[in-house]
Enzyme design. Structure first.
Site, PDB file in Angstrom:
ATOM      1  N   GLY A 195       0.747  -1.257   0.000  1.00 13.14           N
ATOM      2  CA  GLY A 195       0.000   0.000   0.000  1.00 13.14           C
ATOM      3  C   GLY A 195       0.772   1.298   0.000  1.00 13.14           C
ATOM      4  N   GLY A 252       2.916   2.601  -2.226  1.00 11.70           N
ATOM      5  CA  GLY A 252       3.303   3.150  -3.517  1.00 11.70           C
ATOM      6  C   GLY A 252       2.475   4.353  -3.934  1.00 11.70           C
ATOM      7  N   CYS A 281      -0.562   3.254  -5.880  1.00 13.44           N
ATOM      8  CA  CYS A 281      -1.257   2.112  -5.288  1.00 13.44           C
ATOM      9  C   CYS A 281      -2.438   2.609  -4.470  1.00 13.44           C
ATOM     10  CB  CYS A 281      -0.304   1.317  -4.401  1.00 13.44           C
ATOM     11  SG  CYS A 281      -1.074  -0.099  -3.584  1.00 13.44           S
TER      12      CYS A 281
END
Length: 345
Positions: free
Chosen positions: A181, A183, A186
Site C-alpha cells: 500500500g 506506492g 497504489c
C-alpha cells in the site's frame, strides 16, 4: 478482532539524528554492498537500489541506464520471450547481475519463466511478484521455483510482517519484498483498508529476515532521496523505486502533451489501465487497486540517479557511516511533526 496499540511509522513520521563524523567528503562514502544469498549462495556486489518491475519503470532501457551505476532493474513481466532474446543478444554479459526476471504465479507465468531462463542461462535473479504474498498458494509457488532453479537467487513478495518473511525464506526465497500500500500509484489501502506503514514494516521485516540469514527489499513509499536513506537506515538491504524513476526517457508509459507541457503516463500494475492493457480489463470479481497519473516528463534518468545516490551519500556523512553497510548501525530515528519547510514550494 483485536487492536495492536503500538505505533507504526512511515517515512514522513521521522528524521535521522545527525552524529559526529570523521568523513571529510561525500566522495569518501562507499555505496556498494556485497551480499551472499541464503539459498542460492550467489555472491553479489553493487549499489542496492532497484527499479520496480512496473511496465512504466522496469524497462530494458532503464536496466541499461542503471547498470552504468551498478544498480539493478527488475524487468517487468510483460516483455515477450522473443523480446528478451533480442535484447540479451545485444547486451554484454555484465548486464546479468543487474537485472531480475519477473514472474507471476500462474501456470502460464511458469512456462514463460522457463522459456526465458532456458534462453538466458546466465540470469541470476527471479522476482516472484504478487500483490498479496500471504496466500498459501504463493508460498507453494516459491517452493516450486526454488526446486526448479536451485542456483538462482529468488525474490518473493509482497508482505509486511515478520512471520511471513520467515515463512517465505524457509520456503526457498533468498530475498523478501516488503510493502503493501505505500506506492504512489497504489490504492490498496483505500480500496481494502489493508496495509502497514512502510518504515515500521521495514524495521520489523529486516529483523526477521536477518535472523535467518535472508534479505529484504523495501518496496514503495519513497518520494525523495531522504526516504531511500531512511529505508536503508531502517535495515533494508535493497530499496525498490517506482515513481522516482517514472517520467524519464528510459521509462515506459505514453508521452502526452497537455497545455504546452509534456507528461508520461505512470500507473499501478493493479490499475484499470494496466489490466486493460495486459489482461483485457478488470475481472468482475475484483476492483482496481491502482491509479493512473501523468508525471511531468523529466528527460534522461541520469540526473535523477545522481540525485538519489548523492542524497544517500550525504546521509552517510551526517551520521559518520563510511560505507552504506554501516548506515543502519549508525541510524537513530527521531519522531517529528514536520519535515521540510514548504513556504516556497
Amino acid at each position: 478482532m483485536r487492536i495492536e496499540q503500538d505505533l507504526k511509522l512511515g517515512f514522513s513520521d521521522v528524521l535521522i539524528r545527525p552524529k559526529r563524523s570523521t568523513l571529510k567528503s561525500r566522495a569518501e562514502v562507499k555505496l556498494e554492498r556485497n551480499y551472499k544469498f541464503l539459498h542460492s549462495n550467489h555472491q553479489w556486489s553493487g549499489v542496492p537500489i532497484i527499479a520496480a518491475n512496473m511496465d512504466t519503470v522496469g524497462t530494458f532501457a532503464m536496466a541499461e541506464a542503471l547498470a552504468r551505476h551498478n544498480m539493478v532493474c527488475a524487468i517487468h513481466k510483460h516483455y515477450s520471450v522473443a523480446e528478451w532474446k533480442n535484447w540479451l543478444k545485444q547486451s554484454d554479459e555484465s548486464i546479468y547481475p543487474r537485472i531480475m526476471v519477473s514472474t507471476g504465479t500462474s501456470d502460464d507465468d511458469m512456462k514463460k519463466l522457463q522459456s526465458i531462463v532456458s534462453a538466458a542461462p546466465l540470469l541470476k535473479f527471479i522476482c516472484i511478484d504478487v500483490a498479496n504474498g500471504y496466500a498459501e498458494a504463493f508460498v507453494d509457488f516459491v517452493t516450486r521455483v526454488r526446486e526448479s532453479y536451485p542456483l538462482m537467487t529468488i525474490i518473493a513478495g509482497n508482505v509486511v510482517t515478520g512471520e511471513m518473511v520467515e515463512e517465505l525464506l524457509l520456503a526457498g526465497a533468498d530475498v523478501v519484498k516488503v510493502g503493501i500500500g505505500p506506492g504512489s500509484v497504489c490504492t490498496t489501502r483505500v480500496k481494502t483498508g489493508v496495509g502497514y506503514p512502510q518504515l515500521s514494516a521495514v524495521i520489523e521485516c529486516a529483523d526477521a529476515a536477518h535472523g535467518l540469514g535472508g534479505r529484504i527489499i523495501s518496496d514503495g513509499g519513497c518520494v525523495c532521496p531522504g526516504d531511500v536513506a531512511k529505508s536503508f537506515g531502517g535495515g533494508a538491504d535493497f530499496v525498490m523505486l517506482g515513481g522516482m524513476f517514472a517520467g524519464h526517457d528510459e521509462s515506459g508509459g505514453q508521452l502526452v502533451d497537455r497545455d504546452g507541457q509534456q507528461y508520461k503516463l505512470f500507473y499501478g500494475m493493479s490499475s484499470t489501465t494496466a489490466m486493460s492493457k495486459h489482461v483485457g480489463g478488470v475481472a468482475e470479481y475484483r476492483a482496481s487497486e491502482g491509479k493512473t497519473v501523468e508525471v511531468p516528463y523529466r528527460g534522461p534518468v541520469e540526473e535523477t540517479v545522481r540525485d538519489i545516490l548523492g542524497g544517500v551519500r550525504s546521509t552517510c556523512t551526517y551520521v559518520g557511516a563510511a560505507e552504506l553497510r554501516e548506515l543502519s548501525k549508525r541510524t537513530t530515528f527521531i519522531r517529528v511533526k514536520e519535515q521540510e519547510n514548504r513556504t516556497f514550494t
